[in-house]
Scaffold this motif. Structure first.
Motif, PDB file in Angstrom:
ATOM      1  N   HIS A  21       0.824  -1.215   0.000  1.00 24.79           N
ATOM      2  CA  HIS A  21       0.000   0.000   0.000  1.00 24.79           C
ATOM      3  C   HIS A  21       0.857   1.265   0.000  1.00 24.79           C
ATOM      4  N   ILE A  22       1.926   1.267   0.761  1.00 30.73           N
ATOM      5  CA  ILE A  22       2.765   2.466   0.849  1.00 30.73           C
ATOM      6  C   ILE A  22       3.419   2.749  -0.491  1.00 30.73           C
ATOM      7  N   THR A  23       3.901   1.706  -1.130  1.00 29.32           N
ATOM      8  CA  THR A  23       4.526   1.889  -2.441  1.00 29.32           C
ATOM      9  C   THR A  23       3.521   2.418  -3.457  1.00 29.32           C
ATOM     10  N   LYS A  24       2.328   1.836  -3.463  1.00 31.11           N
ATOM     11  CA  LYS A  24       1.302   2.279  -4.427  1.00 31.11           C
ATOM     12  C   LYS A  24       0.918   3.724  -4.172  1.00 31.11           C
ATOM     13  N   ARG A  25       0.841   4.105  -2.896  1.00 32.55           N
ATOM     14  CA  ARG A  25       0.467   5.478  -2.579  1.00 32.55           C
ATOM     15  C   ARG A  25       1.505   6.462  -3.104  1.00 32.55           C
ATOM     16  N   ARG A  26       2.751   6.033  -3.121  1.00 30.24           N
ATOM     17  CA  ARG A  26       3.797   6.912  -3.645  1.00 30.24           C
ATOM     18  C   ARG A  26       3.570   7.234  -5.117  1.00 30.24           C
ATOM     19  N   PHE A  27       2.996   6.286  -5.822  1.00 34.29           N
ATOM     20  CA  PHE A  27       2.760   6.491  -7.248  1.00 34.29           C
ATOM     21  C   PHE A  27       1.382   7.073  -7.541  1.00 34.29           C
ATOM     22  N   LEU A  28       0.421   6.828  -6.681  1.00 36.94           N
ATOM     23  CA  LEU A  28      -0.967   7.193  -6.969  1.00 36.94           C
ATOM     24  C   LEU A  28      -1.519   8.284  -6.061  1.00 36.94           C
ATOM     25  N   GLY A  29      -0.847   8.575  -4.983  1.00 34.62           N
ATOM     26  CA  GLY A  29      -1.359   9.553  -4.032  1.00 34.62           C
ATOM     27  C   GLY A  29      -0.998  10.978  -4.396  1.00 34.62           C
ATOM     28  N   GLU A  30      -1.555  11.905  -3.622  1.00 34.20           N
ATOM     29  CA  GLU A  30      -1.291  13.324  -3.854  1.00 34.20           C
ATOM     30  C   GLU A  30       0.117  13.688  -3.398  1.00 34.20           C
ATOM     31  N   ARG A  31       0.873  14.277  -4.297  1.00 42.12           N
ATOM     32  CA  ARG A  31       2.189  14.826  -3.976  1.00 42.12           C
ATOM     33  C   ARG A  31       2.410  16.030  -4.877  1.00 42.12           C
TER      34      ARG A  31
END
Length: 338
Positions: free
Chosen positions: A271-281
């Motif tokens: 989940h953390i890895t996916k969030r790095r690619f798909l989350g808000e940054r």
């Protein structure tokens, strides 16, 4: 040439990338895919509740409105959390006497003196959704100024909008809890697209795999549908990107894709890895200071576009297909940088 383009792929071993949510160049003057979906004429009712609430001269008047607009009161003002409407009414009445709230109200009313462009975009989207999905309901829209309490509530029957969240960069007061790189999309230009993306996402069957690639394709399906529901909206608006952001991803699509492959993250389920690619940054600094956030969703959109171009598949079939890794295999996706 962008500095981003000159990065050497062997240096890109980090596991962090982020995601954009759509295609790669902005729509030009002509609307793409304008006639791809027939539209059923619909009429959306818009009620401007900010005028009704701010014109009251007593708590009793507010209380009457809370009763008249019971669903709005419950969903947007959390009236169920108060023992009686009179307590909430008194609170709201004190609030609208505050000069700061008066400023929010005046700026919101001025910015949205003409709500027709937003209503028309939503009518177009709902009309096309009615063609694709006959069970689609035509929602009512109610707007308000909540003192930056809530921004949006969206269901199949009701859309509630806190206009004071969407005044834009000239607003005197801004919601402090929203990061600046997200807040830049909280304006009149993006309001309809935010709502349409939410409605489109509800039509996507979630991929059966929990991999990063599968979730990228889910995002791609959402933006593919949204961009066809309102075909004259620029890709930069769907993505929430600046014109410079669009130039960077257009010029560096191959580099972005190579980075995903180099880091071997497409089939990652963490989940953390996916969030790095798909989350808000704000940016994907691991690739470049210029690379905008949410890059994975943008790649997913490119994959879906390629899949639909190279296969005889209807939009309905695309949205119902949960085998996203098959969609990727059949897409023939070949990134191109310019």
């Amino acid at each position: 040439m962008s500095k981003f383009n000159s990065l050497k792929l062997r240096c890109m071993r980090t596991v962090i990338i982020t995601i954009p949510f759509l295609l790669f160049f902005a729509c030009g003057p002509e609307c793409k895919n304008e006639n791809a979906i027939a539209s059923t004429p619909v009429s959306i009712e818009v009620e401007r509740l900010e005028d009704a609430f701010f014109s009251q001269d007593s708590p009793e008047g507010i209380e009457n409105l809370l009763e008249e607009y019971r669903e709005f009161s419950r969903l947007f003002l959390d009236s169920d959390q108060y023992p009686t409407d009179s307590i909430l009414a008194a609170k709201i009445f004190r609030l609208i006497q505050n000069p700061s709230i008066d400023t929010l109200y005046n700026e919101a009313v001025s910015e949205y003196s003409d709500f027709d462009p937003i209503r028309e975009d939503l009518e177009m989207a709902i009309g096309k959704m009615t063609t694709l999905f006959p069970e689609t309901r035509v929602p009512k829209i109610q707007t308000t100024v909540s003192g930056l309490y809530k921004d949006l509530f969206i269901s199949d029957s009701l859309i509630l909008i806190g206009l004071d969240f969407f005044i834009g960069p000239k607003a005197t007061y801004k919601p402090l809890e929203i990061p600046g790189y997200v807040l830049k999309r909280y304006n009149k230009e993006h309001l309809a697209s935010i709502i349409v993306k939410f409605l489109a996402g509800n039509q996507v069957y979630k991929g059966k795999s929990s991999s990063l690639l599968s979730e990228m394709v889910d995002f791609g399906k959402t933006y593919y549908l949204a961009s066809r529901l309102v075909p004259c909206t620029q890709d930069s608006v769907w993505l929430g990107y600046t014109s410079r952001d669009m130039e960077v991803i257009d010029e560096n699509e191959a580099v972005i894709w190579a980075n995903l492959l180099e880091n071997e993250v497409l089939y990652e389920t963490n989940h953390i890895t996916k969030r790095r690619f798909l989350g808000e940054r704000p940016n994907v600094y691991e690739i470049s200071q210029e690379c905008p956030g949410r890059i994975g969703a943008w790649v997913g959109w490119r994959i879906v576009e390629s899949y639909m171009k190279n296969n005889e598949v209807s939009i309905e079939e695309l949205l119902e297909d949960t085998d996203n890794e098959k969609i990727f295999r059949l897409s023939g996706y070949k990134p191109q940088s310019r």
